[in-house]
Design a protein around this motif. Structure first.
Motif, short mmCIF file in Angstrom:
data_model
loop_
_atom_site.label_atom_id
_atom_site.label_comp_id
_atom_site.label_asym_id
_atom_site.label_seq_id
_atom_site.Cartn_x
_atom_site.Cartn_y
_atom_site.Cartn_z
N ILE A 1 0.82 -1.21 0.00
CA ILE A 1 0.00 0.00 0.00
C ILE A 1 0.86 1.26 0.00
N ASP A 2 1.86 1.32 0.87
CA ASP A 2 2.72 2.51 0.90
C ASP A 2 3.37 2.74 -0.46
N GLU A 3 3.86 1.69 -1.05
CA GLU A 3 4.51 1.79 -2.36
C GLU A 3 3.54 2.26 -3.44
N THR A 4 2.31 1.79 -3.36
CA THR A 4 1.29 2.20 -4.35
C THR A 4 1.02 3.70 -4.26
N PHE A 5 0.88 4.21 -3.05
CA PHE A 5 0.61 5.64 -2.90
C PHE A 5 1.85 6.48 -3.18
N ASP A 6 3.03 5.93 -2.93
CA ASP A 6 4.26 6.63 -3.34
C ASP A 6 4.33 6.74 -4.86
N LEU A 7 3.93 5.69 -5.53
CA LEU A 7 3.91 5.70 -7.00
C LEU A 7 2.89 6.72 -7.51
N LEU A 8 1.72 6.77 -6.88
CA LEU A 8 0.72 7.78 -7.25
C LEU A 8 1.30 9.18 -7.09
N LYS A 9 2.01 9.41 -5.99
CA LYS A 9 2.62 10.73 -5.75
C LYS A 9 3.61 11.08 -6.86
N LYS A 10 4.44 10.12 -7.25
CA LYS A 10 5.42 10.37 -8.32
C LYS A 10 4.71 10.69 -9.63
N LYS A 11 3.61 10.00 -9.92
CA LYS A 11 2.87 10.26 -11.16
C LYS A 11 2.27 11.66 -11.14
N LEU A 12 1.76 12.07 -9.99
CA LEU A 12 1.21 13.42 -9.88
C LEU A 12 2.31 14.47 -10.03
N GLN A 13 3.46 14.22 -9.41
CA GLN A 13 4.56 15.18 -9.47
C GLN A 13 5.12 15.35 -10.88
N THR A 14 5.08 14.30 -11.68
CA THR A 14 5.68 14.38 -13.02
C THR A 14 4.67 14.73 -14.10
N SER A 15 3.41 14.84 -13.74
CA SER A 15 2.38 15.18 -14.72
C SER A 15 2.37 16.68 -14.99
N ALA A 16 2.42 17.04 -16.24
CA ALA A 16 2.39 18.46 -16.62
C ALA A 16 1.07 19.11 -16.21
N VAL A 17 0.00 18.35 -16.27
CA VAL A 17 -1.32 18.90 -15.92
C VAL A 17 -1.36 19.29 -14.45
N TYR A 18 -0.77 18.45 -13.58
CA TYR A 18 -0.80 18.72 -12.14
C TYR A 18 0.22 19.76 -11.71
N ALA A 19 1.12 20.14 -12.59
CA ALA A 19 2.14 21.13 -12.24
C ALA A 19 1.53 22.47 -11.85
N ASN A 20 0.38 22.77 -12.42
CA ASN A 20 -0.28 24.04 -12.14
C ASN A 20 -1.57 23.76 -11.36
N PRO A 21 -1.61 24.05 -10.06
CA PRO A 21 -2.80 23.77 -9.25
C PRO A 21 -4.06 24.46 -9.76
N SER A 22 -3.91 25.54 -10.53
CA SER A 22 -5.10 26.21 -11.04
C SER A 22 -5.81 25.39 -12.13
N ASN A 23 -5.20 24.27 -12.54
CA ASN A 23 -5.85 23.39 -13.51
C ASN A 23 -6.89 22.48 -12.86
N GLU A 24 -7.02 22.52 -11.54
CA GLU A 24 -7.99 21.70 -10.81
C GLU A 24 -9.41 22.12 -11.16
N ARG A 25 -10.23 21.18 -11.59
CA ARG A 25 -11.61 21.48 -11.98
C ARG A 25 -12.65 20.70 -11.18
N THR A 26 -12.22 19.93 -10.19
CA THR A 26 -13.18 19.23 -9.35
C THR A 26 -14.08 20.26 -8.67
N VAL A 27 -15.35 19.95 -8.55
CA VAL A 27 -16.29 20.82 -7.85
C VAL A 27 -16.86 20.08 -6.65
N VAL A 28 -17.34 20.84 -5.70
CA VAL A 28 -18.09 20.28 -4.59
C VAL A 28 -19.50 20.84 -4.72
N ILE A 29 -20.45 19.93 -4.82
CA ILE A 29 -21.85 20.32 -4.97
C ILE A 29 -22.45 20.32 -3.56
#
Length: 153
Positions: free
Chosen positions: A116-144
Protein backbone atom coordinates in the motif's frame (compact mmCIF):
# COMPACT_ATOMS: atom_id res chain seq x y z
CA UNK A 1 -36.07 12.51 9.33
CA UNK A 2 -38.71 14.77 10.78
CA UNK A 3 -41.09 16.69 8.56
CA UNK A 4 -39.50 19.99 7.58
CA UNK A 5 -36.06 18.75 8.65
CA UNK A 6 -33.02 20.00 6.81
CA UNK A 7 -30.24 17.83 5.34
CA UNK A 8 -26.97 19.02 3.83
CA UNK A 9 -25.15 17.06 1.13
CA UNK A 10 -21.55 17.64 0.05
CA UNK A 11 -20.93 15.78 -3.19
CA UNK A 12 -17.60 15.73 -5.03
CA UNK A 13 -18.29 16.18 -8.71
CA UNK A 14 -17.04 17.40 -12.01
CA UNK A 15 -18.03 20.40 -14.10
CA UNK A 16 -20.16 19.91 -17.19
CA UNK A 17 -17.08 20.35 -19.33
CA UNK A 18 -13.37 20.03 -18.62
CA UNK A 19 -10.40 19.32 -20.83
CA UNK A 20 -8.52 16.26 -19.51
CA UNK A 21 -5.47 17.24 -21.58
CA UNK A 22 -5.10 20.54 -19.71
CA UNK A 23 -7.18 20.20 -16.53
CA UNK A 24 -7.70 17.61 -13.82
CA UNK A 25 -10.50 16.42 -11.58
CA UNK A 26 -11.04 13.71 -9.02
CA UNK A 27 -11.59 11.35 -11.99
CA UNK A 28 -8.07 12.09 -13.28
CA UNK A 29 -6.59 11.22 -9.91
CA UNK A 30 -8.58 7.99 -9.76
CA UNK A 31 -7.22 7.05 -13.20
CA UNK A 32 -3.67 7.65 -11.95
CA UNK A 33 -4.34 5.52 -8.87
CA UNK A 34 -5.64 2.73 -11.11
CA UNK A 35 -2.56 3.09 -13.30
CA UNK A 36 -0.37 2.85 -10.17
CA UNK A 37 -2.12 -0.41 -9.23
CA UNK A 38 -1.47 -1.79 -12.72
CA UNK A 39 2.21 -0.83 -12.43
CA UNK A 40 2.40 -2.54 -9.05
CA UNK A 41 0.90 -5.72 -10.53
CA UNK A 42 3.41 -5.63 -13.40
CA UNK A 43 6.21 -5.44 -10.81
CA UNK A 44 4.74 -8.48 -9.07
CA UNK A 45 3.91 -6.46 -5.95
CA UNK A 46 0.15 -7.00 -6.33
CA UNK A 47 -1.76 -9.98 -7.64
CA UNK A 48 -2.63 -9.48 -11.31
CA UNK A 49 -5.52 -11.93 -10.87
CA UNK A 50 -6.98 -9.87 -8.02
CA UNK A 51 -6.45 -6.66 -9.96
CA UNK A 52 -8.33 -8.04 -12.98
CA UNK A 53 -11.33 -8.78 -10.73
CA UNK A 54 -11.08 -5.53 -8.78
CA UNK A 55 -13.53 -2.75 -9.51
CA UNK A 56 -13.55 0.84 -8.27
CA UNK A 57 -17.27 1.56 -8.23
CA UNK A 58 -17.58 5.32 -8.49
CA UNK A 59 -19.50 8.11 -10.11
CA UNK A 60 -18.69 11.77 -9.83
CA UNK A 61 -21.74 13.66 -11.11
CA UNK A 62 -22.07 17.01 -12.75
CA UNK A 63 -24.17 19.60 -10.93
CA UNK A 64 -26.85 19.14 -13.60
CA UNK A 65 -27.07 15.41 -12.85
CA UNK A 66 -27.47 16.07 -9.13
CA UNK A 67 -30.15 18.69 -9.73
CA UNK A 68 -32.09 16.38 -12.09
CA UNK A 69 -32.04 13.51 -9.59
CA UNK A 70 -33.09 15.69 -6.68
CA UNK A 71 -35.94 17.29 -8.66
CA UNK A 72 -37.43 13.81 -9.10
CA UNK A 73 -37.63 13.32 -5.34
CA UNK A 74 -41.02 13.77 -3.74
CA UNK A 75 -39.53 13.41 -0.26
CA UNK A 76 -37.20 16.41 -0.45
CA UNK A 77 -37.14 19.85 -1.99
CA UNK A 78 -34.01 21.79 -2.79
CA UNK A 79 -33.71 24.76 -0.48
CA UNK A 80 -30.34 25.81 -1.82
CA UNK A 81 -27.69 24.44 -4.15
CA UNK A 82 -24.22 25.90 -4.59
CA UNK A 83 -21.32 24.77 -6.72
CA UNK A 84 -17.96 25.35 -5.08
CA UNK A 85 -14.70 25.06 -6.92
CA UNK A 86 -12.35 22.89 -4.93
CA UNK A 87 -9.73 25.30 -6.21
CA UNK A 88 -6.03 24.93 -5.72
CA UNK A 89 -6.13 24.31 -1.99
CA UNK A 90 -4.33 20.95 -2.19
CA UNK A 91 -0.78 20.29 -3.29
CA UNK A 92 0.36 16.86 -4.51
CA UNK A 93 0.80 15.58 -0.95
CA UNK A 94 -2.75 16.74 -0.15
CA UNK A 95 -4.22 14.92 -3.14
CA UNK A 96 -2.39 11.73 -2.19
CA UNK A 97 -3.50 12.06 1.46
CA UNK A 98 -7.15 12.49 0.42
CA UNK A 99 -7.04 9.47 -1.86
CA UNK A 100 -5.27 7.44 0.77
CA UNK A 101 -7.94 8.35 3.34
CA UNK A 102 -10.70 7.24 0.98
CA UNK A 103 -9.16 4.17 -0.66
CA UNK A 104 -6.53 2.72 1.69
CA UNK A 105 -8.92 0.39 3.53
CA UNK A 106 -10.45 -0.91 0.29
CA UNK A 107 -7.04 -1.51 -1.26
CA UNK A 108 -5.64 -3.10 1.88
CA UNK A 109 -8.62 -5.44 2.10
CA UNK A 110 -8.28 -6.42 -1.54
CA UNK A 111 -4.51 -6.59 -2.00
CA UNK A 112 -3.01 -6.75 1.50
CA UNK A 113 -1.06 -4.19 3.48
CA UNK A 114 2.38 -5.04 2.07
CA UNK A 115 2.33 -2.82 -1.03
CA UNK A 116 0.00 0.00 0.00
CA UNK A 117 2.72 2.51 0.90
CA UNK A 118 4.51 1.79 -2.36
CA UNK A 119 1.29 2.20 -4.35
CA UNK A 120 0.61 5.64 -2.90
CA UNK A 121 4.26 6.63 -3.34
CA UNK A 122 3.91 5.70 -7.00
CA UNK A 123 0.72 7.78 -7.25
CA UNK A 124 2.62 10.73 -5.75
CA UNK A 125 5.42 10.37 -8.32
CA UNK A 126 2.87 10.26 -11.16
CA UNK A 127 1.21 13.42 -9.88
CA UNK A 128 4.56 15.18 -9.47
CA UNK A 129 5.68 14.38 -13.02
CA UNK A 130 2.38 15.18 -14.72
CA UNK A 131 2.39 18.46 -16.62
CA UNK A 132 -1.32 18.90 -15.92
CA UNK A 133 -0.80 18.72 -12.14
CA UNK A 134 2.14 21.13 -12.24
CA UNK A 135 -0.28 24.04 -12.14
CA UNK A 136 -2.80 23.77 -9.25
CA UNK A 137 -5.10 26.21 -11.04
CA UNK A 138 -5.85 23.39 -13.51
CA UNK A 139 -7.99 21.70 -10.81
CA UNK A 140 -11.61 21.48 -11.98
CA UNK A 141 -13.18 19.23 -9.35
CA UNK A 142 -16.29 20.82 -7.85
CA UNK A 143 -18.09 20.28 -4.59
CA UNK A 144 -21.85 20.32 -4.97
CA UNK A 145 -23.42 21.65 -1.78
CA UNK A 146 -27.14 20.98 -1.48
CA UNK A 147 -29.49 21.90 1.34
CA UNK A 148 -32.61 19.75 1.23
CA UNK A 149 -35.85 20.10 3.17
CA UNK A 150 -37.88 17.02 4.04
CA UNK A 151 -41.36 17.31 2.56
CA UNK A 152 -44.57 16.16 4.17
CA UNK A 153 -45.30 13.01 2.12
Amino acid sequence: MVEGGIMALLIPGVPSYWDPQKEFTVISRLELLTSSLVDMAKKGRLSEEKLEKFNFPHHFPTPEEVRAILHKSISFSIERMEILSSGAFLNVDGHVACFRAVFQNVLTHEFGVEAIDETFDLLKKKLQTSAVYANPSNERTVVIVVILKHNNV
